[in-house]
Design a protein around this motif. Structure first.
Motif, mmCIF file in Angstrom:
data_model
loop_
_atom_site.group_PDB
_atom_site.id
_atom_site.type_symbol
_atom_site.label_atom_id
_atom_site.label_comp_id
_atom_site.label_asym_id
_atom_site.label_seq_id
_atom_site.Cartn_x
_atom_site.Cartn_y
_atom_site.Cartn_z
ATOM 1 N N PHE A 257 16.963 35.030 26.121
ATOM 2 C CA PHE A 257 16.796 36.441 25.741
ATOM 3 C C PHE A 257 15.314 36.799 25.678
ATOM 4 O O PHE A 257 14.863 37.790 26.242
ATOM 5 C CB PHE A 257 17.466 36.728 24.397
ATOM 6 N N ARG B 153 9.572 43.582 30.834
ATOM 7 C CA ARG B 153 8.422 44.455 30.597
ATOM 8 C C ARG B 153 7.430 44.433 31.765
ATOM 9 O O ARG B 153 6.686 45.382 31.958
ATOM 10 C CB ARG B 153 7.735 44.037 29.292
ATOM 11 N N SER C 253 12.913 43.639 20.985
ATOM 12 C CA SER C 253 12.878 42.279 21.536
ATOM 13 C C SER C 253 11.485 41.685 21.344
ATOM 14 O O SER C 253 11.342 40.490 21.066
ATOM 15 C CB SER C 253 13.304 42.266 23.000
ATOM 16 N N GLU C 254 10.464 42.511 21.442
ATOM 17 C CA GLU C 254 9.107 42.023 21.207
ATOM 18 C C GLU C 254 8.940 41.661 19.726
ATOM 19 O O GLU C 254 8.382 40.606 19.394
ATOM 20 C CB GLU C 254 8.093 43.093 21.624
ATOM 21 N N ALA D 189 18.552 44.665 19.576
ATOM 22 C CA ALA D 189 18.000 45.046 20.879
ATOM 23 C C ALA D 189 19.104 45.063 21.927
ATOM 24 O O ALA D 189 19.192 45.995 22.746
ATOM 25 C CB ALA D 189 16.896 44.072 21.285
ATOM 26 N N ALA E 66 17.138 40.453 17.880
ATOM 27 C CA ALA E 66 17.588 40.302 19.266
ATOM 28 C C ALA E 66 18.958 40.947 19.449
ATOM 29 O O ALA E 66 19.214 41.608 20.469
ATOM 30 C CB ALA E 66 17.624 38.827 19.655
ATOM 31 N N SER E 67 19.852 40.797 18.470
ATOM 32 C CA SER E 67 21.184 41.402 18.563
ATOM 33 C C SER E 67 21.107 42.920 18.560
ATOM 34 O O SER E 67 21.849 43.596 19.277
ATOM 35 C CB SER E 67 22.056 40.965 17.388
ATOM 36 N N LEU F 117 18.952 32.193 22.942
ATOM 37 C CA LEU F 117 17.936 33.002 22.261
ATOM 38 C C LEU F 117 16.621 32.946 23.047
ATOM 39 O O LEU F 117 15.926 33.959 23.200
ATOM 40 C CB LEU F 117 17.756 32.475 20.834
ATOM 41 N N ARG G 76 10.269 38.360 18.486
ATOM 42 C CA ARG G 76 9.453 37.180 18.733
ATOM 43 C C ARG G 76 8.491 36.899 17.575
ATOM 44 O O ARG G 76 8.072 35.760 17.388
ATOM 45 C CB ARG G 76 8.691 37.368 20.052
ATOM 46 N N ARG H 17 14.837 36.715 13.638
ATOM 47 C CA ARG H 17 14.648 36.789 15.083
ATOM 48 C C ARG H 17 15.965 37.067 15.809
ATOM 49 O O ARG H 17 16.053 37.940 16.677
ATOM 50 C CB ARG H 17 14.056 35.458 15.552
ATOM 51 N N ALA H 18 17.013 36.331 15.406
ATOM 52 C CA ALA H 18 18.324 36.535 16.032
ATOM 53 C C ALA H 18 18.873 37.918 15.704
ATOM 54 O O ALA H 18 19.490 38.570 16.556
ATOM 55 C CB ALA H 18 19.294 35.449 15.575
ATOM 56 N N GLU I 136 21.488 28.791 12.489
ATOM 57 C CA GLU I 136 20.049 28.499 12.321
ATOM 58 C C GLU I 136 19.831 26.997 12.102
ATOM 59 O O GLU I 136 18.889 26.419 12.644
ATOM 60 C CB GLU I 136 19.457 29.252 11.122
ATOM 61 N N LEU J 95 14.042 32.433 11.725
ATOM 62 C CA LEU J 95 14.925 32.308 12.880
ATOM 63 C C LEU J 95 16.081 33.302 12.782
ATOM 64 O O LEU J 95 16.514 33.869 13.794
ATOM 65 C CB LEU J 95 15.446 30.868 12.941
ATOM 66 N N SER J 96 16.579 33.566 11.556
ATOM 67 C CA SER J 96 17.695 34.511 11.452
ATOM 68 C C SER J 96 17.208 35.943 11.639
ATOM 69 O O SER J 96 17.923 36.769 12.211
ATOM 70 C CB SER J 96 18.463 34.336 10.147
ATOM 71 N N ILE K 37 22.622 37.454 24.552
ATOM 72 C CA ILE K 37 22.871 37.602 23.118
ATOM 73 C C ILE K 37 24.366 37.662 22.828
ATOM 74 O O ILE K 37 24.826 37.210 21.772
ATOM 75 C CB ILE K 37 22.121 38.842 22.575
#
Lengths: 226, 226
Positions: A35, A43, B39-40, B58, B55-56, A32, B43, B51-52, A80, B48-49, A62
């Motif tokens: 990533f 960017r 992806s930005e 993205a 990310a997935s 993570l 962050r 965020r993941a 998590e 945390l979930s 990912i």
């Protein structure tokens, strides 16, 4: 055995040790983080194709993350929960080593991924077959290394002063990474047990650290920074 | 026919029109932009979930991007060349609508993706079967919409003042998106020809814009902001 491990036993067919949960958790948070780092770097890529290339590598991380999440879920563990103990250390490492240029971020990813892969590959030998195969699978390079080698070579060729600066940068990264790794191991009983048992004894651990440093030296040479 | 199109003819078995190259180029840059944005946002996710999950999503956009890149390569076109004309307009849109909160960024992605999907779905009807299927495939929702609906509903429930602010935000996004889209079409002959021919005439274009606005209104209602 912790409470969490007891609960896991009730839910899942096969239980995995606290050390393995830690190892998979640290790998998952590493994916993570990778990533995050690669998507952020994409960017600032100087070209549109560099940007797309880094975005694709970030996406591949990912894919690895999803594999680890599934493995943990099959053993009754939420990814998590497994990652949580490692968030602060990873974030501290990234905060203390924020790259100031495109080349610094490539070197950081190259050095960090290489170190992590060397460490996890050694640890994979101490695991049962299923877990070992999983660990080796998610360590597969997403293409970032070859990309970084090309870009750094081009960057050094264009500006020779970069070379010394990046060589110092690589040395600092190694120091910060080993510092954080030692904090992590000191805090996590399961993980340190796995390492002590796996490497045999204290001299086994010393040998492991020596090999990690040798691997780092070799990588810096490949980048032209050795 | 442009020079680029002539060169393409020499390399590839089948040529595609300038309008189709533009359409695939704008789709590809849209995917790359969506990757950046998600992806930005990942962050700044509060959990945390979350965020993941972002990310997935993205990463899934990059899967779509790879499909478009392959399609263009099969027709002798580099995806970078096809995207280049659209970079400035996309970036201007994103710069003028930088979200100031987690909920604003979710609403932006939801509204932007919805608008783009409506537009491309209409345009897909004007294309040959192969290209149509490709466009419909990469429009597949990566799961972001359902995620945004849940998060925004929770956010409004927790703080009612958010509702009015987000409703205004949605209105502004529509205005900025249509402004940039009109600039793009005005600059790209192939794309405007595709739209004029496809929609039939000026009243056809007016109908297309009306439907886009209706779709937007409906989405804002689904989010609880209508």
């Amino acid at each position: 055995m912790t409470e969490a491990a007891n609960e896991r036993g009730a839910e899942a067919e096969t239980t995995i040790s606290d050390g393995v949960v830690d190892l998979i958790g640290v790998l998952a948070y590493g994916e993570l983080s990778a990533f995050d780092r690669m998507s952020e770097d994409s960017r600032t890529a100087p070209t549109l194709s560099g940007r797309a290339a880094l975005a694709s590598m970030a996406a591949a991380e990912i894919g690895h993350y999803a594999r680890l999440e599934r493995f943990l879920a099959e053993h009754g563990i939420a990814v998590e929960d497994a990652m949580k103990p490692f968030v602060a250390h990873f974030d501290a490492f990234h905060a203390s080593t924020a790259p100031r240029s495109w080349l610094e971020s490539l070197v950081k990813a190259y050095v960090g991924d290489g170190l992590a892969a060397d460490l996890y590959r050694e640890m994979a030998n101490w695991l049962d077959q299923e877990t070992r195969e999983l660990v080796l699978e998610v360590l597969a390079d997403t293409g970032h290394s070859a990309f970084a080698e090309r870009e750094v070579a081009a960057g050094i060729a264009a500006d020779a002063r970069q070379r010394d600066r990046l060589a110092l940068w690589g040395r600092r990264l190694l120091g910060e990474a080993l510092t954080q790794a030692q904090y992590v191991v000191a805090e996590r009983d399961g993980l340190s047990e796995l390492i002590v048992t796996g490497s045999g004894d204290l001299s086994g651990i010393a040998g492991l650290f020596r090999r990690l440093q040798q691997g780092h030296t070799k990588r810096m040479q490949v980048l032209g920074l050795g």
